[in-house]
Design a protein around this motif. Structure first.
Motif, mmCIF file in Angstrom:
data_model
loop_
_atom_site.group_PDB
_atom_site.id
_atom_site.type_symbol
_atom_site.label_atom_id
_atom_site.label_comp_id
_atom_site.label_asym_id
_atom_site.label_seq_id
_atom_site.Cartn_x
_atom_site.Cartn_y
_atom_site.Cartn_z
ATOM 1 N N VAL A 184 35.095 37.166 53.814
ATOM 2 C CA VAL A 184 34.197 36.124 53.291
ATOM 3 C C VAL A 184 33.078 36.764 52.459
ATOM 4 C CG1 VAL A 184 32.517 34.353 53.969
ATOM 5 C CG2 VAL A 184 34.717 34.514 55.167
ATOM 6 N N LYS A 185 32.473 37.810 53.016
ATOM 7 C CA LYS A 185 31.365 38.506 52.354
ATOM 8 C C LYS A 185 31.833 39.190 51.069
ATOM 9 C CE LYS A 185 28.327 42.450 53.456
ATOM 10 N NZ LYS A 185 29.136 43.618 53.118
ATOM 11 N N ARG A 186 32.971 39.872 51.130
ATOM 12 C CA ARG A 186 33.462 40.638 49.977
ATOM 13 C C ARG A 186 33.883 39.704 48.832
ATOM 14 N NH1 ARG A 186 32.431 44.028 47.227
ATOM 15 N NH2 ARG A 186 33.577 45.918 46.723
ATOM 16 N N TYR A 187 34.499 38.576 49.197
ATOM 17 C CA TYR A 187 34.923 37.603 48.173
ATOM 18 C C TYR A 187 33.703 37.047 47.441
ATOM 19 C CZ TYR A 187 37.517 33.804 45.946
ATOM 20 O OH TYR A 187 38.085 32.962 45.019
ATOM 21 N N LYS A 188 32.658 36.781 48.198
ATOM 22 C CA LYS A 188 31.404 36.268 47.612
ATOM 23 C C LYS A 188 30.801 37.314 46.670
ATOM 24 C CE LYS A 188 27.766 33.381 47.691
ATOM 25 N NZ LYS A 188 27.802 32.020 47.166
ATOM 26 N N GLU A 189 30.816 38.574 47.101
ATOM 27 C CA GLU A 189 30.249 39.658 46.292
ATOM 28 C C GLU A 189 31.004 39.838 44.970
ATOM 29 O OE1 GLU A 189 28.634 42.434 50.025
ATOM 30 O OE2 GLU A 189 30.461 43.000 48.941
ATOM 31 N N LEU A 190 32.323 39.719 45.023
ATOM 32 C CA LEU A 190 33.141 39.991 43.840
ATOM 33 C C LEU A 190 33.290 38.783 42.901
ATOM 34 C CD1 LEU A 190 36.025 42.205 45.288
ATOM 35 C CD2 LEU A 190 34.016 42.935 44.028
ATOM 36 N N THR A 206 45.867 34.126 44.005
ATOM 37 C CA THR A 206 46.269 35.440 44.510
ATOM 38 C C THR A 206 46.522 36.442 43.382
ATOM 39 O OG1 THR A 206 48.582 34.743 44.636
ATOM 40 C CG2 THR A 206 47.269 34.484 46.628
ATOM 41 N N GLN A 207 46.573 35.939 42.147
ATOM 42 C CA GLN A 207 46.729 36.841 40.991
ATOM 43 C C GLN A 207 45.379 37.327 40.452
ATOM 44 O OE1 GLN A 207 49.910 37.648 40.150
ATOM 45 N NE2 GLN A 207 50.416 36.333 41.880
ATOM 46 N N ASP A 208 44.314 36.766 40.997
ATOM 47 C CA ASP A 208 42.963 37.135 40.564
ATOM 48 C C ASP A 208 42.723 38.622 40.890
ATOM 49 O OD1 ASP A 208 40.259 37.505 40.282
ATOM 50 O OD2 ASP A 208 39.645 35.734 41.389
ATOM 51 N N PRO A 209 42.217 39.413 39.927
ATOM 52 C CA PRO A 209 41.940 40.834 40.204
ATOM 53 C C PRO A 209 41.042 41.032 41.429
ATOM 54 C CG PRO A 209 41.672 40.372 37.856
ATOM 55 C CD PRO A 209 41.922 39.050 38.520
ATOM 56 N N ALA A 210 40.116 40.092 41.652
ATOM 57 C CA ALA A 210 39.214 40.197 42.814
ATOM 58 C C ALA A 210 40.007 40.094 44.114
ATOM 59 C CB ALA A 210 38.143 39.102 42.762
ATOM 60 N N PHE A 211 40.994 39.197 44.134
ATOM 61 C CA PHE A 211 41.838 39.028 45.329
ATOM 62 C C PHE A 211 42.573 40.336 45.620
ATOM 63 C CE2 PHE A 211 45.689 37.929 47.589
ATOM 64 C CZ PHE A 211 45.307 36.934 48.465
ATOM 65 N N GLU A 212 43.174 40.901 44.573
ATOM 66 C CA GLU A 212 43.916 42.150 44.748
ATOM 67 C C GLU A 212 42.993 43.292 45.172
ATOM 68 O OE1 GLU A 212 46.457 43.090 41.462
ATOM 69 O OE2 GLU A 212 47.231 41.047 41.320
ATOM 70 N N ALA A 213 41.796 43.336 44.599
ATOM 71 C CA ALA A 213 40.829 44.389 44.937
ATOM 72 C C ALA A 213 40.417 44.310 46.407
ATOM 73 C CB ALA A 213 39.591 44.269 44.038
ATOM 74 N N ILE A 214 40.232 43.080 46.892
ATOM 75 C CA ILE A 214 39.828 42.888 48.290
ATOM 76 C C ILE A 214 40.901 43.425 49.234
ATOM 77 C CG2 ILE A 214 39.525 41.098 50.067
ATOM 78 C CD1 ILE A 214 37.965 39.498 47.910
ATOM 79 N N GLU A 216 43.300 45.564 48.548
ATOM 80 C CA GLU A 216 43.430 47.011 48.353
ATOM 81 C C GLU A 216 42.401 47.743 49.223
ATOM 82 O OE1 GLU A 216 44.514 50.731 46.990
ATOM 83 O OE2 GLU A 216 45.584 48.846 46.603
ATOM 84 N N GLU A 217 41.161 47.272 49.136
ATOM 85 C CA GLU A 217 40.062 47.873 49.905
ATOM 86 C C GLU A 217 40.310 47.728 51.411
ATOM 87 O OE1 GLU A 217 35.258 47.234 50.018
ATOM 88 O OE2 GLU A 217 36.305 46.638 48.186
ATOM 89 N N PHE A 218 40.740 46.531 51.801
ATOM 90 C CA PHE A 218 41.009 46.276 53.213
ATOM 91 C C PHE A 218 42.119 47.193 53.731
ATOM 92 C CE2 PHE A 218 43.644 44.001 56.370
ATOM 93 C CZ PHE A 218 42.728 43.917 57.406
ATOM 94 N N SER A 219 43.173 47.388 52.935
ATOM 95 C CA SER A 219 44.310 48.230 53.348
ATOM 96 C C SER A 219 43.871 49.668 53.583
ATOM 97 C CB SER A 219 45.418 48.184 52.296
ATOM 98 O OG SER A 219 45.886 46.861 52.122
ATOM 99 N N VAL A 220 43.003 50.177 52.704
ATOM 100 C CA VAL A 220 42.476 51.540 52.860
ATOM 101 C C VAL A 220 41.652 51.636 54.146
ATOM 102 C CG1 VAL A 220 40.867 53.246 51.896
ATOM 103 C CG2 VAL A 220 42.478 52.059 50.392
ATOM 104 N N ASN A 221 40.756 50.654 54.352
ATOM 105 C CA ASN A 221 39.905 50.658 55.546
ATOM 106 C C ASN A 221 40.729 50.554 56.823
ATOM 107 O OD1 ASN A 221 37.665 50.800 53.904
ATOM 108 N ND2 ASN A 221 37.177 48.616 54.030
ATOM 109 N N LEU A 222 41.734 49.671 56.808
ATOM 110 C CA LEU A 222 42.575 49.485 57.986
ATOM 111 C C LEU A 222 43.356 50.762 58.297
ATOM 112 C CD1 LEU A 222 43.749 47.736 60.218
ATOM 113 C CD2 LEU A 222 45.342 46.743 58.560
ATOM 114 N N TYR A 250 50.049 40.864 51.866
ATOM 115 C CA TYR A 250 49.094 41.453 50.929
ATOM 116 C C TYR A 250 48.514 42.788 51.425
ATOM 117 C CZ TYR A 250 49.381 36.812 48.921
ATOM 118 O OH TYR A 250 49.842 35.649 48.376
ATOM 119 N N PHE A 251 48.792 43.151 52.685
ATOM 120 C CA PHE A 251 48.205 44.412 53.168
ATOM 121 C C PHE A 251 49.165 45.303 53.954
ATOM 122 C CE2 PHE A 251 47.556 41.679 56.890
ATOM 123 C CZ PHE A 251 47.861 42.532 57.932
ATOM 124 N N TRP A 252 50.235 44.729 54.501
ATOM 125 C CA TRP A 252 51.055 45.492 55.455
ATOM 126 C C TRP A 252 51.684 46.731 54.821
ATOM 127 C CZ3 TRP A 252 56.360 46.534 56.140
ATOM 128 C CH2 TRP A 252 56.702 47.025 57.390
#
Length: 289
Positions: A184-190, A206-214, A216-222, A250-252
């Motif tokens: 929620v926070k990251r989507y608001k920021e981007l 889901t094609q929005d670059p912001a969606f993909e960036a979120i 991508e970031e989540f996958s790295v953190n996880l 989107y992350f698995w």
């Protein structure tokens, strides 16, 4: 008397879910399933009474004898004695320091010794592994990502709550990055736009670059978090569940790839299949002992 029918109860932050479980098959008896909203800011008396209404309804409407009650509770909680230690989060604060096991036994007219309690993340992992033949499941870590971060470890028939939600991670703690509120926070920021939760995020473009960036970031953190968790427990497999599951595509794969790059070997990552029924199955299985 049939000893294999047990009542599993999951106490959520705003609801109670309960059902009878046939421990021979690991299946929930669908006609017994109940889910009711609970006001977590209510008085202790009303909370216990409302939990009791749901539990009594299931027991009284079943023609099968119920051999025990197992309950999944969020922590902090003294599970052995049944005492709530929840405070400072606006949920169930009226129960702080009370012996929930004794109060419920009295409300239900049920033997206290037949009520067992366990952490909700541990119940989730126990339920997901129950009667399933998963690769590496004799030493498994489990995480649930939703409003909070739940972590558990199963080895040699014993499941423990790992309480890793509060471990230091990046610029805060793990739960700050691995929960609904991070999305929620990251989507608001981007984007400058607001979404309520993960389900609402998935309804955006889901094609929005912001969606993909979120994601991508989540996958790295996880992957970073899982790597530390696997190393800590020498785990042989991973189970992931919670409100994040509808977003798995989107992350698995990315998470598995990043984890492989850190570990240099592939570890089985199982996506939870039982959803919110997993804690019920897990709770029921401890209610039987």
């Amino acid at each position: 008397m049939e000893k294999h029918i047990t009542l599993g109860v999951d106490i959520g932050r705003s609801h109670i879910t309960a059902a009878l479980v046939d421990l021979r098959s690991g299946h929930i008896l669908d006609d017994s399933y109940r889910r009711e909203r609970i006001n977590a800011k209510d008085s202790a008396e009303n909370i216990i009474k409302n939990w009791g209404i749901v539990i009594k309804d299931i027991i009284n409407s079943s023609y099968r004898p119920v051999s025990g009650i197992g309950m999944a509770f969020p922590g902090p909680f003294n599970y052995e004695d049944g005492i709530s230690l929840l405070k400072d989060n606006g949920k169930y604060e009226a129960l702080y320091g009370l012996n929930i096991k004794s109060l419920l036994a009295e409300e239900l007219g049920y033997p206290k010794a037949s009520i067992k309690m366990m952490n909700d993340a541990a119940c989730f992992l126990t339920g997901e592994l129950f009667k399933r033949d998963l690769e590496g499941c004799n030493n498994t870590i489990g995480i649930t990502i939703g409003t909070g971060l739940g972590t558990a470890h199963y080895k040699d028939g014993v499941t423990e709550d790992c309480k890793l939600w509060k471990t230091p991670f990046l610029k805060g703690k793990a739960e700050d990055y691995l929960s609904t509120r991070w999305f929620v926070k990251r989507y608001k920021e981007l984007t400058g736009n607001s979404v309520k939760d993960i389900r609402a995020l998935l309804a955006t473009d889901t094609q929005d670059p912001a969606f993909e960036a979120i994601f991508e970031e989540f996958s790295v953190n996880l992957a970073d978090f899982l790597y530390t968790f696997v190393r800590k427990k020498d785990a042989l497999s991973i189970v992931i569940g919670g409100l994040i599951i509808p977003a798995q595509k989107y992350f698995w794969r990315k998470t598995a790839q990043y984890l492989y790059e850190k570990m240099f070997y592939s570890i089985p990552i199982h996506i939870a299949v039982h959803g919110e029924r997993a804690p019920l199955i897990g709770a029921a299985s401890i209610g039987h002992h």
